[in-house]
Write a protein that holds these residues in place. Structure first.
Motif, mmCIF file in Angstrom:
data_model
loop_
_atom_site.group_PDB
_atom_site.id
_atom_site.type_symbol
_atom_site.label_atom_id
_atom_site.label_comp_id
_atom_site.label_asym_id
_atom_site.label_seq_id
_atom_site.Cartn_x
_atom_site.Cartn_y
_atom_site.Cartn_z
ATOM 1 N N GLY A 7 22.188 47.975 20.637
ATOM 2 C CA GLY A 7 22.038 48.651 21.922
ATOM 3 C C GLY A 7 23.074 48.199 22.931
ATOM 4 N N ASP A 8 22.639 47.991 24.165
ATOM 5 C CA ASP A 8 23.530 47.633 25.267
ATOM 6 C C ASP A 8 23.835 46.135 25.351
ATOM 7 O OD1 ASP A 8 23.628 50.282 26.085
ATOM 8 O OD2 ASP A 8 21.970 50.046 27.496
ATOM 9 N N ALA A 9 23.280 45.337 24.453
ATOM 10 C CA ALA A 9 23.411 43.878 24.565
ATOM 11 C C ALA A 9 24.867 43.414 24.553
ATOM 12 C CB ALA A 9 22.625 43.176 23.459
ATOM 13 N N TYR A 10 25.722 44.035 23.745
ATOM 14 C CA TYR A 10 27.120 43.598 23.699
ATOM 15 C C TYR A 10 27.776 43.778 25.061
ATOM 16 C CZ TYR A 10 31.962 43.014 22.373
ATOM 17 O OH TYR A 10 33.263 42.574 22.296
ATOM 18 N N GLU A 11 27.579 44.932 25.691
ATOM 19 C CA GLU A 11 28.155 45.183 27.015
ATOM 20 C C GLU A 11 27.563 44.239 28.060
ATOM 21 O OE1 GLU A 11 30.766 47.003 27.936
ATOM 22 O OE2 GLU A 11 31.042 47.406 25.809
ATOM 23 N N GLN A 12 26.277 43.919 27.931
ATOM 24 C CA GLN A 12 25.654 42.964 28.849
ATOM 25 C C GLN A 12 26.333 41.600 28.712
ATOM 26 O OE1 GLN A 12 21.558 43.043 27.701
ATOM 27 N NE2 GLN A 12 21.147 45.002 28.684
ATOM 28 N N LEU A 13 26.573 41.181 27.486
ATOM 29 C CA LEU A 13 27.234 39.896 27.261
ATOM 30 C C LEU A 13 28.645 39.882 27.834
ATOM 31 C CD1 LEU A 13 26.025 39.142 23.639
ATOM 32 C CD2 LEU A 13 25.526 37.790 25.680
ATOM 33 N N VAL A 14 29.375 40.969 27.661
ATOM 34 C CA VAL A 14 30.746 41.055 28.192
ATOM 35 C C VAL A 14 30.734 40.922 29.709
ATOM 36 C CG1 VAL A 14 32.702 42.631 28.532
ATOM 37 C CG2 VAL A 14 31.678 42.371 26.256
ATOM 38 N N ARG A 15 29.803 41.601 30.370
ATOM 39 C CA ARG A 15 29.744 41.556 31.838
ATOM 40 C C ARG A 15 29.235 40.216 32.362
ATOM 41 N NH1 ARG A 15 28.092 47.105 31.038
ATOM 42 N NH2 ARG A 15 29.769 48.437 31.758
ATOM 43 N N LEU A 16 28.335 39.563 31.616
ATOM 44 C CA LEU A 16 27.761 38.305 32.079
ATOM 45 C C LEU A 16 28.591 37.087 31.720
ATOM 46 C CD1 LEU A 16 24.007 38.963 31.274
ATOM 47 C CD2 LEU A 16 25.105 38.977 33.521
ATOM 48 N N ALA A 17 29.484 37.191 30.769
ATOM 49 C CA ALA A 17 30.238 36.025 30.283
ATOM 50 C C ALA A 17 30.916 35.223 31.391
ATOM 51 C CB ALA A 17 31.256 36.458 29.234
ATOM 52 N N PRO A 18 31.561 35.835 32.377
ATOM 53 C CA PRO A 18 32.195 35.028 33.426
ATOM 54 C C PRO A 18 31.204 34.224 34.266
ATOM 55 C CG PRO A 18 33.072 37.266 33.436
ATOM 56 C CD PRO A 18 31.881 37.254 32.517
ATOM 57 N N GLU A 19 29.925 34.587 34.253
ATOM 58 C CA GLU A 19 28.907 33.908 35.051
ATOM 59 C C GLU A 19 28.150 32.824 34.285
ATOM 60 O OE1 GLU A 19 28.537 34.503 38.273
ATOM 61 O OE2 GLU A 19 30.160 35.930 38.092
ATOM 62 N N THR A 20 28.465 32.635 33.028
ATOM 63 C CA THR A 20 27.687 31.721 32.196
ATOM 64 C C THR A 20 27.686 30.301 32.737
ATOM 65 O OG1 THR A 20 27.370 30.817 29.994
ATOM 66 C CG2 THR A 20 29.605 31.291 30.606
ATOM 67 N N PRO A 21 26.519 29.654 32.734
ATOM 68 C CA PRO A 21 26.445 28.278 33.245
ATOM 69 C C PRO A 21 27.161 27.288 32.345
ATOM 70 C CG PRO A 21 24.334 28.968 32.345
ATOM 71 C CD PRO A 21 25.221 30.179 32.347
ATOM 72 N N LEU A 22 27.516 27.695 31.153
ATOM 73 C CA LEU A 22 28.175 26.779 30.226
ATOM 74 C C LEU A 22 29.680 26.703 30.451
ATOM 75 C CD1 LEU A 22 26.176 27.742 27.029
ATOM 76 C CD2 LEU A 22 25.706 25.937 28.687
ATOM 77 N N ARG A 23 30.217 27.470 31.392
ATOM 78 C CA ARG A 23 31.655 27.464 31.676
ATOM 79 C C ARG A 23 31.990 26.606 32.881
ATOM 80 N NH1 ARG A 23 34.679 32.956 31.244
ATOM 81 N NH2 ARG A 23 36.313 31.453 30.904
ATOM 82 N N SER A 24 31.132 25.705 33.224
ATOM 83 C CA SER A 24 31.317 24.861 34.399
ATOM 84 C C SER A 24 32.435 23.846 34.173
ATOM 85 C CB SER A 24 30.019 24.113 34.707
ATOM 86 O OG SER A 24 30.247 23.154 35.702
ATOM 87 N N HIS A 25 33.246 23.633 35.206
ATOM 88 C CA HIS A 25 34.282 22.593 35.152
ATOM 89 C C HIS A 25 33.780 21.303 35.802
ATOM 90 C CE1 HIS A 25 37.220 25.305 33.535
ATOM 91 N NE2 HIS A 25 36.961 26.165 34.510
ATOM 92 N N GLY A 26 32.578 21.354 36.333
ATOM 93 C CA GLY A 26 31.983 20.191 36.991
ATOM 94 C C GLY A 26 31.071 19.435 36.047
ATOM 95 N N PRO A 27 29.873 19.115 36.524
ATOM 96 C CA PRO A 27 28.918 18.365 35.701
ATOM 97 C C PRO A 27 28.558 19.123 34.420
ATOM 98 C CG PRO A 27 28.165 18.505 37.973
ATOM 99 C CD PRO A 27 29.347 19.406 37.848
#
Length: 89
Positions: A7-27
């Motif tokens: 379904g739409d999950a792939y497009e959801q992942l593409v749009r949400l990827a920049p917001e992922t909490p695992l991409r933090s440069h901090g803690p």
């Protein structure tokens, strides 16, 4: 990821990827809490987690569905309630 989504999950992942909490440069991100709900007869799983990065806590939820081939695939993803925004840009 295309073979692991429906379904739409792939497009959801593409749009949400920049917001992922695992991409933090901090803690380093820390899993605070997670839970699942299994829908009978084991055809779908809904899961959520809270992830802390320093003082910031984020919520992530997803739904896995079992296909006719018995493989689990991601059917929906939300981050901080942004699932609807990801589906409708």
């Amino acid at each position: 990821m295309l073979g692991h989504t429906v379904g739409d999950a792939y497009e959801q992942l593409v749009r949400l990827a920049p917001e992922t909490p695992l991409r933090s440069h901090g803690p380093r991100p820390v899993l605070r809490r997670c839970s699942i709900q299994v829908h009978a007869p084991h055809s779908a799983i809904e899961a959520f987690a809270t992830i802390a990065t320093g003082a910031r806590v984020r919520a992530m939820a997803f739904r896995l569905e079992r296909g006719e081939d018995q493989r689990w695939r991601c059917a929906a993803v939300e981050l901080d309630g942004l699932g609807a925004a990801a589906r409708h840009p």
